[in-house]
Design a protein around this motif. Structure first.
Motif, mmCIF file in Angstrom:
data_model
loop_
_atom_site.group_PDB
_atom_site.id
_atom_site.type_symbol
_atom_site.label_atom_id
_atom_site.label_comp_id
_atom_site.label_asym_id
_atom_site.label_seq_id
_atom_site.Cartn_x
_atom_site.Cartn_y
_atom_site.Cartn_z
ATOM 1 N N UNK A 188 0.837 -1.208 0.000
ATOM 2 C CA UNK A 188 0.000 0.000 0.000
ATOM 3 C C UNK A 188 0.864 1.247 0.000
ATOM 4 N N UNK A 189 1.926 1.218 0.816
ATOM 5 C CA UNK A 189 2.864 2.352 0.847
ATOM 6 C C UNK A 189 3.442 2.609 -0.539
ATOM 7 N N UNK A 190 3.578 1.535 -1.297
ATOM 8 C CA UNK A 190 4.152 1.673 -2.631
ATOM 9 C C UNK A 190 3.099 2.050 -3.672
ATOM 10 N N UNK A 191 1.889 2.305 -3.205
ATOM 11 C CA UNK A 191 0.852 2.824 -4.093
ATOM 12 C C UNK A 191 -0.020 1.777 -4.744
ATOM 13 N N UNK A 192 0.097 0.511 -4.313
ATOM 14 C CA UNK A 192 -0.762 -0.521 -4.886
ATOM 15 C C UNK A 192 -2.091 -0.578 -4.146
ATOM 16 N N UNK A 193 -3.158 -0.896 -4.889
ATOM 17 C CA UNK A 193 -4.439 -1.166 -4.257
ATOM 18 C C UNK A 193 -4.336 -2.590 -3.732
ATOM 19 N N UNK A 194 -4.339 -2.725 -2.420
ATOM 20 C CA UNK A 194 -3.989 -4.005 -1.826
ATOM 21 C C UNK A 194 -4.738 -4.186 -0.516
ATOM 22 N N UNK A 195 -5.229 -5.399 -0.252
ATOM 23 C CA UNK A 195 -5.974 -5.643 0.982
ATOM 24 C C UNK A 195 -5.829 -7.097 1.412
ATOM 25 N N UNK A 196 -6.226 -7.373 2.655
ATOM 26 C CA UNK A 196 -6.154 -8.739 3.162
ATOM 27 C C UNK A 196 -7.496 -9.470 2.985
ATOM 28 N N UNK A 197 -8.413 -8.895 2.249
ATOM 29 C CA UNK A 197 -9.725 -9.525 2.035
ATOM 30 C C UNK A 197 -9.584 -10.779 1.180
ATOM 31 N N UNK A 198 -10.642 -11.587 1.139
ATOM 32 C CA UNK A 198 -10.640 -12.727 0.221
ATOM 33 C C UNK A 198 -11.620 -12.466 -0.920
ATOM 34 N N UNK A 199 -11.738 -13.445 -1.807
ATOM 35 C CA UNK A 199 -12.534 -13.236 -3.013
ATOM 36 C C UNK A 199 -14.009 -12.978 -2.689
ATOM 37 N N UNK A 200 -14.539 -13.700 -1.686
ATOM 38 C CA UNK A 200 -15.964 -13.545 -1.327
ATOM 39 C C UNK A 200 -16.246 -12.129 -0.832
ATOM 40 N N UNK A 201 -15.216 -11.513 -0.236
ATOM 41 C CA UNK A 201 -15.398 -10.148 0.276
ATOM 42 C C UNK A 201 -14.581 -9.180 -0.566
ATOM 43 N N UNK A 202 -14.674 -9.337 -1.881
ATOM 44 C CA UNK A 202 -13.929 -8.460 -2.794
ATOM 45 C C UNK A 202 -14.291 -7.007 -2.486
ATOM 46 N N UNK A 203 -13.292 -6.194 -2.185
ATOM 47 C CA UNK A 203 -13.587 -4.849 -1.681
ATOM 48 C C UNK A 203 -14.489 -4.031 -2.611
#
Ligand SMILES: [Zn+2]
Length: 323
Positions: A141-156
């Protein structure tokens, strides 16, 4: 008839053709004679089993801690990532380059320390990543990527619908790989899925000893092109192809002959730690590792050609599924 409690093959559901081929701790290693998949019985794990399996190997813990240090040291251009990805991922990039326009959203599931995200960004795609590791997600995220710890069922919510989904070296860790693929197909029906799993013909098995990481509970399934194609078609993908990418110099540079020789003469299982970490057990700075890989890849060319000629493949099988 003797009643035996046996897991059915998770791909073709056969029980009749499943036989035990090895055992490891509390797990049995089974092989399905119908679809060629190998899988752990029981096909599940808990944290405790994980610890029991690996506690006696000092270097191993380090092998499974993603090298967040290198993610932090990555240059803004991300060129180092081109060396850190696998040969199968390089093939995946070539496939996607042929079909994705600049700005196309791409979702990398199990993005780890983000080497593939870097490579995708370098090609102008809008990269998103999901991963279970909180530490690496924070760095990405610090490097500017859209990134999360979610899984596919909870796709942000608010994330773009991907034009392609990638899944590298994830499937073999899952207790329900077919259910996972099915969920993926349902959630992203329009996106081609590009994935890789460890290859049974990978050149890193030249030493004759199975990688420690390739045993349960780390790897719960072992795939062949046949079983992988079958699983992908079964969940509804109409167009499926797989290949054994050829070994390449960059992949060779990272593992090196040292790791192979260790397995051959010391009888030790090759782990990523053996390959990447020098005796001191610390990761060298990324720049230093890069310099080493550059000359190792040149030195390794003859070996790489010999591996190819002998029918060994790159570390992973590549699969592309769509429709
Ligand atoms: Zn089967």
């Amino acid at each position: 008839m003797i009643a035996t409690e046996k897991e059915a093959c998770p791909v073709c559901h056969s029980v009749e053709f499943v036989r035990e081929v090895e055992s490891f701790g509390e797990f049995r290693g089974m092989e399905c004679g119908q679809c060629t998949l190998q899988f752990a019985d029981p096909l599940r794990y808990d944290e405790a089993a994980y610890r029991r399996a690996y506690s006696d190997d000092e270097g191993t813990e380090a092998a499974y801690v993603p090298s967040v240090q290198w993610a932090r040291e990555m240059s803004a251009e991300g060129e180092e990532a081109e060396w850190l990805i696998s040969a199968a991922q390089r093939r995946a990039l070539a496939v996607l380059e042929g079909e994705l326009a600049a700005g196309a959203p791409v979702l990398d599931l199990g993005c780890g320390t983000g080497w593939f995200l870097e490579c995708g960004r370098r090609r102008g795609w809008e990269m998103s990543g999901l991963d279970v590791g909180e530490q690496n997600v924070a760095v990405l995220r610090d490097k500017g990527f859209r990134c999360a710890t979610a899984n596919v069922e909870a796709y942000p919510a608010g994330w773009p619908e991907p034009r392609a989904v990638t899944l590298f070296e994830v499937l073999e860790h899952l207790p329900d790989p077919v259910g996972f693929l099915s969920g993926l197909r349902e959630r992203f029906p329009e996106a081609p899925l590009v994935l890789s799993v460890p290859s049974p013909k990978r050149w890193t098995r030249l030493g004759g000893v199975r990688d420690l990481a390739d045993l349960p509970p780390n790897h719960l399934t072992r795939w062949t092109r046949e079983s992988l194609e079958r699983a992908l078609r079964q969940v509804g993908y109409r167009e499926v192809w797989t290949e054994h990418p050829a070994p390449d110099g960059r992949e060779f540079a990272q593992v090196g002959l040292r790791g192979i020789l260790k397995t051959r003469w010391a009888g030790r299982s090759l782990t990523q730690a053996d390959a990447l970490l020098p005796e001191a057990g610390d990761l060298p700075p990324l720049g230093e590792a890069m310099a080493r890989w550059r000359w190792k890849s040149r030195m390794g060319e003859p070996f790489v050609w010999a591996f190819r000629a002998a029918g060994w493949s790159a570390i992973s099988i590549l699969a592309v599924a769509r429709g």
